[in-house]
Design an enzyme around this catalytic site. Structure first.
Site, PDB file in Angstrom:
ATOM      1  N   LYS A 239       5.282   0.991  -7.619  1.00  0.00           N
ATOM      2  CA  LYS A 239       6.616   0.868  -7.410  1.00  0.00           C
ATOM      3  C   LYS A 239       6.885  -0.574  -7.300  1.00  0.00           C
ATOM      4  O   LYS A 239       6.646  -1.194  -6.168  1.00  0.00           O
ATOM      5  CB  LYS A 239       7.220   1.786  -6.220  1.00  0.00           C
ATOM      6  CG  LYS A 239       8.690   1.664  -6.237  1.00  0.00           C
ATOM      7  CD  LYS A 239       9.238   2.561  -5.066  1.00  0.00           C
ATOM      8  CE  LYS A 239      10.974   2.544  -5.200  1.00  0.00           C
ATOM      9  NZ  LYS A 239      11.465   1.371  -5.071  1.00  0.00           N
TER      10      LYS A 239
ATOM     11  N   GLU B  12       5.349  -1.598  -1.881  1.00  0.00           N
ATOM     12  CA  GLU B  12       6.485  -0.666  -1.361  1.00  0.00           C
ATOM     13  C   GLU B  12       6.062   0.825  -1.733  1.00  0.00           C
ATOM     14  O   GLU B  12       6.422   1.463  -0.938  1.00  0.00           O
ATOM     15  CB  GLU B  12       7.847  -0.931  -2.379  1.00  0.00           C
ATOM     16  CG  GLU B  12       8.911  -0.079  -1.823  1.00  0.00           C
ATOM     17  CD  GLU B  12      10.281  -0.570  -2.475  1.00  0.00           C
ATOM     18  OE1 GLU B  12      11.356  -0.097  -1.947  1.00  0.00           O
ATOM     19  OE2 GLU B  12      10.221  -1.386  -3.600  1.00  0.00           O
TER      20      GLU B  12
ATOM     21  N   ASP C 293       9.123  -3.922  -6.281  1.00  0.00           N
ATOM     22  CA  ASP C 293      10.527  -4.230  -5.512  1.00  0.00           C
ATOM     23  C   ASP C 293      11.237  -5.264  -6.298  1.00  0.00           C
ATOM     24  O   ASP C 293      11.025  -6.395  -5.753  1.00  0.00           O
ATOM     25  CB  ASP C 293      10.114  -4.451  -4.054  1.00  0.00           C
ATOM     26  CG  ASP C 293      11.130  -4.467  -3.056  1.00  0.00           C
ATOM     27  OD1 ASP C 293      12.406  -4.149  -3.612  1.00  0.00           O
ATOM     28  OD2 ASP C 293      10.918  -5.159  -2.055  1.00  0.00           O
TER      29      ASP C 293
END
Length: 304
Positions: free
Chosen positions: A31, A163, A33
């Protein structure tokens, strides 16, 4: 003749949650950011965000990748000196509609494509995620890899200060503008104690009460502001906190550093606990979520 290129495309969105039990049916991606962006390549290049927001001039670093006719889905990120996505650095660019060369040099961005939605006259929305990713990898344009659902990618991202991950069903089609349970975003969360130094007045449903709490930790300089937390509360919790904090109100800020906004200040006598994703370079807690008061803790012991 192929079908015309869709423009703009609204990105498909993930739901927050935990790693699925049937993980063998999923692929895992890091993921990133950053900011979601769709790249449309056809006799030129156009970049759009959610709701069709125009990004083309905002991020001139995004090029055509050597592809003639395609729509890519991915993330615009700004990397720090350790090669990790830094949302702080990206914020220096995200509101500049026509950045000057100096800003491009100081705060360069990178585009990480992770999905392929259209290629050479053919929409790919109904293909499975597995097949779309296979076609994307064949383009050889630097798409970050995805990993088997059974892999320990979540722990690896936590160790690297990233993240979290996004788990995507291998058989899932792409549904523009839909927040689908086929995609699950799983964030790495840490917890820590903070000292409550005040609150920001609420608006809307929270008008007349607490909108968010002002957080601090003790450093050599004194109580140091590390952000504010406005999520994780129930209405009952906010009412109880207001009843506790209102008699503790003081006229001046208890923080040693500057705090944005006009706030209600309180004696720094209460300790709370929050979950968060990471520390920023400016010593702010990113994405904090309130977990509750910690009456067993002494404020002076809550140190950076």
């Amino acid at each position: 003749m192929g079908q015309p290129m869709p423009y703009p495309v609204e990105p498909m969105l993930a739901v927050p949650g935990e790693l699925p039990i049937d993980r063998d049916r999923y692929g895992l991606e890091v993921k990133w950011d950053g900011i979601r962006a769709l790249v449309h390549i056809d006799n030129g290049l156009r970049v759009t965000g959610r709701h069709g927001t125009e990004y083309t001039r905002r991020y001139p670093e995004i090029s055509g990748f050597g592809v003639k006719n395609a729509v890519l889905d991915g993330e615009v990120v700004a990397l720090d000196q350790r090669g990790r996505p830094s949302f702080e650095r990206l914020q220096r660019r995200m509101h500049l509609t026509d950045p000057e060369p100096g800003m491009l040099e100081l705060y360069p961005v990178t585009y990480f494509p992770f999905d392929l939605l259209y290629l050479d006259g053919t929409p790919l929305f109904d293909l499975s995620y597995r097949d779309r990713r296979s076609l994307l990898d064949e383009l050889d344009i630097g798409a970050p890899p995805y990993f088997p659902g059974e892999s320990d990618l979540l722990s690896a991202t936590h160790e690297q200060g990233l993240e979290g991950v996004v788990a995507k069903r291998l058989d899932s089609p792409y549904r523009p503008g839909v927040r689908s349970p086929w995609w699950i975003k799983v964030k790495n969360l840490s917890t820590r104690e903070i000292v409550v130094g005040g609150w920001k007045a609420g608006k809307g449903r929270r008008a007349g009460g607490i909108g968010s709490l002002i957080m601090g930790v003790f450093t050599e300089a004194g109580l140091t502001y590390v952000g504010h937390v406005g999520t994780g509360f129930t209405e009952v919790t906010l009412e109880e906190l207001y009843a506790v904090l209102r008699p503790m109100e003081i006229a001046r800020s208890p923080f040693a550093n500057d705090v944005p906004w006009r706030n209600h200040w309180v004696r720094p006598d209460l300790v709370g606990e929050v979950a968060y994703t990471m520390w920023t370079d400016e010593l702010r807690l990113r994405h904090p979520v309130w977990r509750g008061l910690r009456p067993d803790k002494i404020p002076a012991e809550v140190r950076l």
